[in-house]
Design an enzyme around this catalytic site. Structure first.
Site, PDB file in Angstrom:
ATOM      1  N   ARG A 185      39.092  68.529  53.042  1.00 54.62           N
ATOM      2  CA  ARG A 185      37.918  69.273  53.539  1.00 54.62           C
ATOM      3  C   ARG A 185      36.945  68.293  54.195  1.00 54.62           C
ATOM      4  O   ARG A 185      36.417  68.562  55.282  1.00 54.62           O
ATOM      5  CB  ARG A 185      37.280  69.999  52.358  1.00 54.62           C
ATOM      6  CG  ARG A 185      35.914  70.633  52.604  1.00 54.62           C
ATOM      7  CD  ARG A 185      35.458  71.313  51.308  1.00 54.62           C
ATOM      8  NE  ARG A 185      34.031  71.554  51.264  1.00 54.62           N
ATOM      9  CZ  ARG A 185      33.443  72.648  51.735  1.00 54.62           C
ATOM     10  NH1 ARG A 185      34.161  73.586  52.317  1.00 54.62           N
ATOM     11  NH2 ARG A 185      32.137  72.826  51.632  1.00 54.62           N
TER      12      ARG A 185
ATOM     13  N   TYR B 137      28.053  63.712  56.243  1.00 49.88           N
ATOM     14  CA  TYR B 137      29.238  63.309  57.006  1.00 49.88           C
ATOM     15  C   TYR B 137      28.891  62.363  58.146  1.00 49.88           C
ATOM     16  O   TYR B 137      29.779  61.715  58.704  1.00 49.88           O
ATOM     17  CB  TYR B 137      29.978  64.546  57.528  1.00 49.88           C
ATOM     18  CG  TYR B 137      30.527  65.369  56.400  1.00 49.88           C
ATOM     19  CD1 TYR B 137      31.618  64.924  55.658  1.00 49.88           C
ATOM     20  CD2 TYR B 137      29.919  66.569  56.020  1.00 49.88           C
ATOM     21  CE1 TYR B 137      32.099  65.663  54.583  1.00 49.88           C
ATOM     22  CE2 TYR B 137      30.406  67.306  54.953  1.00 49.88           C
ATOM     23  CZ  TYR B 137      31.489  66.853  54.246  1.00 49.88           C
ATOM     24  OH  TYR B 137      31.964  67.570  53.181  1.00 49.88           O
TER      25      TYR B 137
ATOM     26  N   ARG C 254      37.064  75.229  50.027  1.00 47.92           N
ATOM     27  CA  ARG C 254      36.928  74.500  48.767  1.00 47.92           C
ATOM     28  C   ARG C 254      38.108  74.812  47.843  1.00 47.92           C
ATOM     29  O   ARG C 254      38.738  75.869  47.950  1.00 47.92           O
ATOM     30  CB  ARG C 254      35.635  74.894  48.056  1.00 47.92           C
ATOM     31  CG  ARG C 254      34.358  74.462  48.751  1.00 47.92           C
ATOM     32  CD  ARG C 254      33.153  74.804  47.886  1.00 47.92           C
ATOM     33  NE  ARG C 254      31.888  74.397  48.507  1.00 47.92           N
ATOM     34  CZ  ARG C 254      31.147  75.182  49.278  1.00 47.92           C
ATOM     35  NH1 ARG C 254      31.540  76.425  49.520  1.00 47.92           N
ATOM     36  NH2 ARG C 254      30.013  74.742  49.804  1.00 47.92           N
TER      37      ARG C 254
ATOM     38  N   HIS D 250      39.809  68.221  48.188  1.00 43.94           N
ATOM     39  CA  HIS D 250      38.433  68.145  48.679  1.00 43.94           C
ATOM     40  C   HIS D 250      38.307  67.075  49.764  1.00 43.94           C
ATOM     41  O   HIS D 250      37.502  67.208  50.688  1.00 43.94           O
ATOM     42  CB  HIS D 250      37.469  67.865  47.525  1.00 43.94           C
ATOM     43  CG  HIS D 250      36.110  68.455  47.743  1.00 43.94           C
ATOM     44  ND1 HIS D 250      35.876  69.822  47.780  1.00 43.94           N
ATOM     45  CD2 HIS D 250      34.903  67.867  47.964  1.00 43.94           C
ATOM     46  CE1 HIS D 250      34.591  70.046  48.003  1.00 43.94           C
ATOM     47  NE2 HIS D 250      33.981  68.881  48.124  1.00 43.94           N
TER      48      HIS D 250
ATOM     49  N   LYS E 124      31.347  78.702  44.799  1.00 44.91           N
ATOM     50  CA  LYS E 124      30.269  77.759  44.487  1.00 44.91           C
ATOM     51  C   LYS E 124      28.897  78.345  44.772  1.00 44.91           C
ATOM     52  O   LYS E 124      27.981  78.236  43.952  1.00 44.91           O
ATOM     53  CB  LYS E 124      30.459  76.459  45.270  1.00 44.91           C
ATOM     54  CG  LYS E 124      29.397  75.409  44.973  1.00 44.91           C
ATOM     55  CD  LYS E 124      29.687  74.118  45.708  1.00 44.91           C
ATOM     56  CE  LYS E 124      28.638  73.060  45.378  1.00 44.91           C
ATOM     57  NZ  LYS E 124      28.925  71.773  46.074  1.00 44.91           N
TER      58      LYS E 124
ATOM     59  N   HIS F  43      28.228  75.650  53.842  1.00 41.91           N
ATOM     60  CA  HIS F  43      27.072  74.992  53.250  1.00 41.91           C
ATOM     61  C   HIS F  43      25.847  75.899  53.360  1.00 41.91           C
ATOM     62  O   HIS F  43      25.663  76.582  54.379  1.00 41.91           O
ATOM     63  CB  HIS F  43      26.774  73.666  53.954  1.00 41.91           C
ATOM     64  CG  HIS F  43      27.744  72.583  53.625  1.00 41.91           C
ATOM     65  ND1 HIS F  43      27.929  71.470  54.416  1.00 41.91           N
ATOM     66  CD2 HIS F  43      28.606  72.439  52.573  1.00 41.91           C
ATOM     67  CE1 HIS F  43      28.837  70.683  53.875  1.00 41.91           C
ATOM     68  NE2 HIS F  43      29.266  71.252  52.763  1.00 41.91           N
TER      69      HIS F  43
END
Length: 198
Positions: free
Chosen positions: A149, A181, A47, A146, A72, A172
């Site tokens: 990514r 995705y 990230r 991003h 995050k 995640h």
């Protein structure tokens, strides 16, 4: 299952990522730094916040890993330090990074050579090299770090990498965040629709 209202992530065509990386001037300090940053996004899926705060102590050269606490989620993340990424980091650290007491890996390259802050938009790094490469997208999309990514995640999905592995790579908390995705993998979705129609 993917949430119906989930936005489709912006991704790059693979050949555009190649063009982006190839145009970076790796003979200059700026190019060395930017190339390492771009690789961390498109090869490891880090990230933006984690790239910005990456510290020298996070680079475990003996183990060939990058080990961080994600900005995050605050969860630990350990990623393999590939030869490609490792060489780019070494090139920048040896020949591009200013001499300083700061422990952050990436710094501004004008005095007083400070770490990036939350108000530093690393988006301009992608913009600089994208424009130099003459890259234009077929439709309007996001193209910051991003999106690189997102592009990695989509590539892994197309290679039939299990969702839980992609989740681990991207850091995640659950696979639910990774399922979005599936919306990007048009070929897989088309195949699923054909099977369902038979």
């Amino acid at each position: 299952r993917v949430p119906q209202d989930a936005a489709i992530p912006s991704v790059w065509d693979p050949e555009l990522v190649v063009r982006l990386l190839n145009v970076v001037d790796r003979s200059s300090p700026v190019g060395k730094r930017d190339y390492a940053i771009l690789l961390l996004a498109c090869r490891l899926g880090l990230r933006v916040g984690d790239i910005r705060t990456l510290r020298l102590d996070d680079l475990k050269w003996d183990a060939a890993t990058i080990e961080i606490t994600q900005s995050k989620t605050r969860a630990p993340l350990c990623l393999p330090l590939s030869e490609e990424v490792g060489e780019a980091l070494i090139d920048y650290l040896k020949s591009g990074r200013p001499q300083t007491d700061h422990r952050e890996v990436f710094l501004t390259l004008t005095p007083p050579f400070l770490p990036f802050t939350d108000t530093d938009y690393l988006h301009r790094i992608v913009t600089r090299w994208k424009d130099l490469a003459g890259i234009h997208f077929r439709s309007k999309q996001r193209y910051g770090l991003h999106s690189l990514r997102h592009t990695l995640a989509t590539k892994l999905l197309r290679e039939q990498t299990p969702f839980h592995v992609i989740s681990e790579i991207l850091g995640h908390a659950t696979t639910a965040s990774t399922l979005i995705y599936a919306k990007v993998d048009v070929e897989a979705l088309r195949g699923a629709a054909n099977v369902r129609g038979k």
